[in-house]
Design a protein around this motif. Structure first.
Motif, PDB file in Angstrom:
ATOM      1  N   ILE A  99      42.757  51.521  45.547  1.00 21.66           N
ATOM      2  CA  ILE A  99      42.261  50.152  45.388  1.00 21.66           C
ATOM      3  C   ILE A  99      42.193  49.431  46.730  1.00 21.66           C
ATOM      4  CG2 ILE A  99      42.785  47.892  44.379  1.00 21.66           C
ATOM      5  CD1 ILE A  99      44.018  49.465  41.983  1.00 21.66           C
ATOM      6  N   LYS A 100      43.255  49.544  47.532  1.00 18.85           N
ATOM      7  CA  LYS A 100      43.291  48.856  48.824  1.00 18.85           C
ATOM      8  C   LYS A 100      42.213  49.353  49.776  1.00 18.85           C
ATOM      9  CE  LYS A 100      48.183  47.593  48.663  1.00 18.85           C
ATOM     10  NZ  LYS A 100      49.541  47.863  49.194  1.00 18.85           N
ATOM     11  N   GLU A 101      41.843  50.636  49.633  1.00 19.92           N
ATOM     12  CA  GLU A 101      40.842  51.208  50.548  1.00 19.92           C
ATOM     13  C   GLU A 101      39.419  50.974  50.075  1.00 19.92           C
ATOM     14  OE1 GLU A 101      39.638  55.477  52.606  1.00 19.92           O
ATOM     15  OE2 GLU A 101      41.590  55.230  51.679  1.00 19.92           O
ATOM     16  N   ASN A 102      39.207  50.874  48.771  1.00 19.14           N
ATOM     17  CA  ASN A 102      37.844  50.907  48.245  1.00 19.14           C
ATOM     18  C   ASN A 102      37.393  49.664  47.486  1.00 19.14           C
ATOM     19  OD1 ASN A 102      36.924  53.868  48.746  1.00 19.14           O
ATOM     20  ND2 ASN A 102      38.981  54.060  47.897  1.00 19.14           N
ATOM     21  N   VAL A 103      38.278  48.692  47.272  1.00 21.38           N
ATOM     22  CA  VAL A 103      37.933  47.553  46.419  1.00 21.38           C
ATOM     23  C   VAL A 103      37.939  46.255  47.221  1.00 21.38           C
ATOM     24  CG1 VAL A 103      38.669  46.187  44.421  1.00 21.38           C
ATOM     25  CG2 VAL A 103      38.767  48.685  44.326  1.00 21.38           C
ATOM     26  N   ASP A 104      36.886  45.432  47.025  1.00 21.49           N
ATOM     27  CA  ASP A 104      36.786  44.133  47.690  1.00 21.49           C
ATOM     28  C   ASP A 104      37.222  42.987  46.786  1.00 21.49           C
ATOM     29  OD1 ASP A 104      35.489  45.257  50.031  1.00 21.49           O
ATOM     30  OD2 ASP A 104      33.718  45.480  48.779  1.00 21.49           O
ATOM     31  N   LEU A 105      37.002  43.162  45.497  1.00 23.05           N
ATOM     32  CA  LEU A 105      37.208  42.064  44.553  1.00 23.05           C
ATOM     33  C   LEU A 105      37.588  42.654  43.200  1.00 23.05           C
ATOM     34  CD1 LEU A 105      36.882  38.951  44.374  1.00 23.05           C
ATOM     35  CD2 LEU A 105      34.495  39.332  43.753  1.00 23.05           C
ATOM     36  N   ILE A 106      38.510  41.979  42.505  1.00 24.41           N
ATOM     37  CA  ILE A 106      38.951  42.464  41.192  1.00 24.41           C
ATOM     38  C   ILE A 106      38.587  41.435  40.125  1.00 24.41           C
ATOM     39  CG2 ILE A 106      40.956  43.080  39.757  1.00 24.41           C
ATOM     40  CD1 ILE A 106      42.324  44.054  42.335  1.00 24.41           C
ATOM     41  N   PHE A 107      37.904  41.903  39.076  1.00 22.89           N
ATOM     42  CA  PHE A 107      37.652  41.078  37.894  1.00 22.89           C
ATOM     43  C   PHE A 107      38.618  41.562  36.810  1.00 22.89           C
ATOM     44  CE2 PHE A 107      32.863  40.611  39.043  1.00 22.89           C
ATOM     45  CZ  PHE A 107      33.221  39.788  40.102  1.00 22.89           C
ATOM     46  N   SER A 108      39.453  40.669  36.337  1.00 25.73           N
ATOM     47  CA  SER A 108      40.457  41.067  35.347  1.00 25.73           C
ATOM     48  C   SER A 108      40.362  40.177  34.111  1.00 25.73           C
ATOM     49  CB  SER A 108      41.860  40.961  35.944  1.00 25.73           C
ATOM     50  OG  SER A 108      42.834  41.285  34.985  1.00 25.73           O
ATOM     51  N   THR A 109      40.500  40.796  32.956  1.00 22.28           N
ATOM     52  CA  THR A 109      40.449  40.034  31.704  1.00 22.28           C
ATOM     53  C   THR A 109      41.833  39.505  31.315  1.00 22.28           C
ATOM     54  OG1 THR A 109      40.772  42.041  30.391  1.00 22.28           O
ATOM     55  CG2 THR A 109      38.488  41.372  30.852  1.00 22.28           C
ATOM     56  N   LEU A 110      42.841  39.766  32.145  1.00 22.71           N
ATOM     57  CA  LEU A 110      44.189  39.245  31.925  1.00 22.71           C
ATOM     58  C   LEU A 110      44.838  38.938  33.269  1.00 22.71           C
ATOM     59  CD1 LEU A 110      46.434  42.284  30.970  1.00 22.71           C
ATOM     60  CD2 LEU A 110      44.095  42.513  31.713  1.00 22.71           C
TER      61      LEU A 110
ATOM     62  N   THR B  17      45.472  41.122  50.109  1.00 22.03           N
ATOM     63  CA  THR B  17      44.324  40.273  50.466  1.00 22.03           C
ATOM     64  C   THR B  17      43.145  40.396  49.508  1.00 22.03           C
ATOM     65  OG1 THR B  17      43.472  42.020  51.917  1.00 22.03           O
ATOM     66  CG2 THR B  17      44.915  40.376  52.921  1.00 22.03           C
ATOM     67  N   ILE B  18      43.223  41.266  48.499  1.00 18.71           N
ATOM     68  CA  ILE B  18      42.088  41.454  47.576  1.00 18.71           C
ATOM     69  C   ILE B  18      42.072  40.317  46.554  1.00 18.71           C
ATOM     70  CG2 ILE B  18      40.980  42.994  45.912  1.00 18.71           C
ATOM     71  CD1 ILE B  18      42.415  45.325  47.236  1.00 18.71           C
ATOM     72  N   PRO B  19      40.991  39.512  46.527  1.00 20.15           N
ATOM     73  CA  PRO B  19      40.914  38.404  45.556  1.00 20.15           C
ATOM     74  C   PRO B  19      40.836  38.922  44.121  1.00 20.15           C
ATOM     75  CG  PRO B  19      39.280  38.168  47.310  1.00 20.15           C
ATOM     76  CD  PRO B  19      39.824  39.554  47.407  1.00 20.15           C
ATOM     77  N   VAL B  20      41.455  38.182  43.192  1.00 20.39           N
ATOM     78  CA  VAL B  20      41.437  38.542  41.772  1.00 20.39           C
ATOM     79  C   VAL B  20      40.873  37.370  40.985  1.00 20.39           C
ATOM     80  CG1 VAL B  20      42.797  39.250  39.771  1.00 20.39           C
ATOM     81  CG2 VAL B  20      43.460  40.024  42.063  1.00 20.39           C
ATOM     82  N   LEU B  21      39.829  37.626  40.188  1.00 23.79           N
ATOM     83  CA  LEU B  21      39.237  36.605  39.326  1.00 23.79           C
ATOM     84  C   LEU B  21      39.545  36.946  37.874  1.00 23.79           C
ATOM     85  CD1 LEU B  21      35.671  35.988  40.802  1.00 23.79           C
ATOM     86  CD2 LEU B  21      37.732  34.675  41.172  1.00 23.79           C
ATOM     87  N   THR B  22      40.089  35.969  37.153  1.00 17.93           N
ATOM     88  CA  THR B  22      40.354  36.175  35.724  1.00 17.93           C
ATOM     89  C   THR B  22      39.113  35.735  34.955  1.00 17.93           C
ATOM     90  OG1 THR B  22      42.694  35.714  36.096  1.00 17.93           O
ATOM     91  CG2 THR B  22      41.904  35.653  33.823  1.00 17.93           C
ATOM     92  N   ILE B  23      38.552  36.661  34.179  1.00 19.24           N
ATOM     93  CA  ILE B  23      37.306  36.374  33.455  1.00 19.24           C
ATOM     94  C   ILE B  23      37.447  36.759  31.990  1.00 19.24           C
ATOM     95  CG2 ILE B  23      35.847  36.685  35.494  1.00 19.24           C
ATOM     96  CD1 ILE B  23      35.181  39.490  34.441  1.00 19.24           C
TER      97      ILE B  23
ATOM     98  N   LEU C  85      36.460  46.152  41.117  1.00 19.85           N
ATOM     99  CA  LEU C  85      37.290  46.862  40.148  1.00 19.85           C
ATOM    100  C   LEU C  85      37.407  45.996  38.902  1.00 19.85           C
ATOM    101  CD1 LEU C  85      39.323  49.112  39.312  1.00 19.85           C
ATOM    102  CD2 LEU C  85      41.109  47.681  40.336  1.00 19.85           C
ATOM    103  N   LEU C  86      37.112  46.560  37.739  1.00 20.54           N
ATOM    104  CA  LEU C  86      37.281  45.839  36.475  1.00 20.54           C
ATOM    105  C   LEU C  86      38.628  46.241  35.868  1.00 20.54           C
ATOM    106  CD1 LEU C  86      33.750  46.136  34.791  1.00 20.54           C
ATOM    107  CD2 LEU C  86      34.659  44.266  36.183  1.00 20.54           C
ATOM    108  N   VAL C  87      39.425  45.252  35.560  1.00 21.48           N
ATOM    109  CA  VAL C  87      40.710  45.504  34.899  1.00 21.48           C
ATOM    110  C   VAL C  87      40.611  44.912  33.498  1.00 21.48           C
ATOM    111  CG1 VAL C  87      43.200  45.162  34.965  1.00 21.48           C
ATOM    112  CG2 VAL C  87      41.898  45.374  37.106  1.00 21.48           C
ATOM    113  N   CYS C  88      40.715  45.786  32.516  1.00 20.05           N
ATOM    114  CA  CYS C  88      40.451  45.371  31.138  1.00 20.05           C
ATOM    115  C   CYS C  88      41.535  45.918  30.210  1.00 20.05           C
ATOM    116  CB  CYS C  88      39.076  45.875  30.710  1.00 20.05           C
ATOM    117  SG  CYS C  88      38.399  45.018  29.289  1.00 20.05           S
TER     118      CYS C  88
END
Length: 490
Positions: free
Chosen positions: A445-456, A464-470, A403-406
């Protein structure tokens, strides 16, 4: 016990003089080296039970070779199945002729003593007890006592056992060419009528049913059907809801009547309908009871296997749930009708996925205790369920849903999505959202997402879903960070 196909292949690759490495064997059998060690262990366990010697010897760093102890023996006949095959053939001959009596002279060709005949009869009775069929005999005749429906269930099971013993994908009994041609033609009729290809093991289920009908009407007296109660309302409604399958069953029985030159009970149409209906085909309408039950069992398997309270907590659970649900629907029909299916990959499945199979077996025990069917979920069915769980695991390892969070505009978020997909082809970007959209779609999100890339930075926790700030531009440092995270997740 019998050696499975992979075990036989491994034995054929070995010799008595030279060691062969586990890596070479693994490449030839398309399995891991770990599986090679498991296969060798199982072969040696079988060999030790029967001959008190391992069939395969090994040395660290060298590999495996055959034990010199067996050099002057035919290793493929180490396990003697002659008696077991003969016993099954004999039981089948009595089942086909039920309720007619058979002369005891059937044992004359085997030159058995009277005590040996008595032991053979006792073994037959032990096998038939599970079907509530009694074996009777006097000094001249042998005959069976049991209901037609139990006779048919016994025939079906023994067919599967014969296939297992012979390691064949076809019926392990002699069928004359005319009958074989006729049965093959009926399989084609079913495939053309339903516009679906009958794959293994469902083709075998229908094949054995048609063959059984031919033998029962030729050799026995099908009395049970004449006294059978008419169809219940829900059975009639099921046939009406599946008109195409019903019409196909009627065609098959009409063809059988013409082929045998007899008039059959109308209930044969329903039994043929049941067998076709129990196949995993798309064009079938299940009862609401089966739909609800299949749904509950699928959820029970998933929640207990992964130790979660709700299916939606499992990432991308929909694919696994659908696979299980589509298998369980026809399986419930099979259990209700006492139909068992074959699984010629069972030995390999147990070896390759021992942990998953064992875990599902324990879960199945609790399900079987709750089910009201006489026929229970067996190892063959668990073997197929194991493959669905393993397929899910492989898909989860190979593809991660991102999931991209922008917070920036549409153009920047689309650029970020393109860069992610370009640098990480194994990642699947399922959606691009703002933080506000995330708050409103947490279940998805909880059912379909493994990893979140977020710009903030994230203002709330997603469990338990890991979040990476990029960076919105996905820098080289971001790419390195993502690669490290993916390795940790694996």
């Amino acid at each position: 016990m019998i050696f499975s196909s992979n075990e036989n292949l491994l034995i054929n690759l070995l010799n008595y003089s030279d060691f062969i490495s586990s890596k070479y064997l693994a490449n030839r059998l398309f399995v891991s080296t770990k599986t090679i060690y498991r296969i060798v262990k199982r072969i040696n366990n079988i060999s030790m039970e029967s001959h008190e010697n391992p069939l395969i010897v090994s040395e660290p760093g060298k590999g495996f070779k055959l034990n010199q102890h067996f050099r002057n023996q035919d290793i493929h006949t180490l396990m003697d199945f002659t008696e077991e095959n003969n016993l099954n053939d004999l039981i089948l001959s009595f089942l086909f002729k039920h309720p007619k009596k058979v002369k005891r002279t059937v044992f004359d060709e085997e030159y058995l003593s009277e005590s040996s005949i008595e032991r053979r009869l006792k073994k037959m009775q032990d096998n038939l007890n599970q079907y509530h069929i009694r074996l009777h005999y006097d000094w001249e005749y042998i005959w069976l006592e049991g209901e037609e429906i139990n006779i048919r269930r016994a025939i079906n099971d023994i067919f599967l056992e014969i296939n297992k013993i012979n390691s064949l994908n076809e019926i392990g009994v002699k069928i004359n060419q005319i009958d074989k041609f006729f049965i093959d033609k009926q399989i084609t009729v079913i495939e053309e009528s339903l516009n679906e290809y009958l794959s293994y093991p469902y083709d075998l289920t229908v094949y054995t049913h048609i063959y059984m009908i031919i033998k029962r009407y030729r050799e026995g007296e099908v009395k049970y059907l004449s006294s059978q109660e008419p169809l219940e309302k829900d059975e009639e409604q099921l046939m009406l809801a599946n008109r195409k399958i019903t019409k196909t069953a009627q065609t098959i029985i009409k063809n059988l009547e013409d082929y045998l030159g007899i008039k059959m009970s109308e209930l044969e149409v329903y039994f043929a309908f049941q067998n076709i209906y129990s196949i995993n085909i798309q064009k079938r309408e299940s009862s609401n009871i089966d739909k609800k039950l299949a749904e509950e069992i699928a959820k029970h398997y998933i929640t207990n296997f992964f130790s979660i309270s709700d299916v939606t907590l499992l990432p991308a659970s929909r694919s696994l749930y659908q696979d299980l649900y589509q298998h369980l629907l026809p399986m419930l029909s099979r259990l209700r009708m006492g139909i068992k299916i074959e699984n010629n990959l069972l030995d390999e499945v147990v070896l390759e996925y021992e942990g998953t199979f064992s875990k599902l077996t324990k879960i199945t025990e609790t399900i079987n205790n709750e089910l009201m069917f006489d026929t229970k979920i067996n190892d063959a069915e668990i073997g197929y369920l194991t493959l669905y769980f393993e397929k899910y695991k492989i898909n989860r390892r190979e593809t991660k849903n991102i999931l991209l969070v922008c917070s920036t505009g549409i153009g920047t978020s689309e650029l970020l999505k393109t860069r992610v997909e370009s640098n990480f082809p194994n990642l699947n970007v399922v959606a691009t959202m703002s933080q506000r959209q995330m708050k409103n779609n947490q279940t998805f999100i909880k059912e379909n997402v493994d990893l979140i890339f977020s710009t903030l930075r994230m203002p709330f926790d997603l469990g338990t879903i890991p979040v990476l700030t990029i960076s919105p531009l996905l820098t080289e440092k971001d790419i390195q960070h993502i690669n490290l995270t993916l390795k940790e997740l694996e």
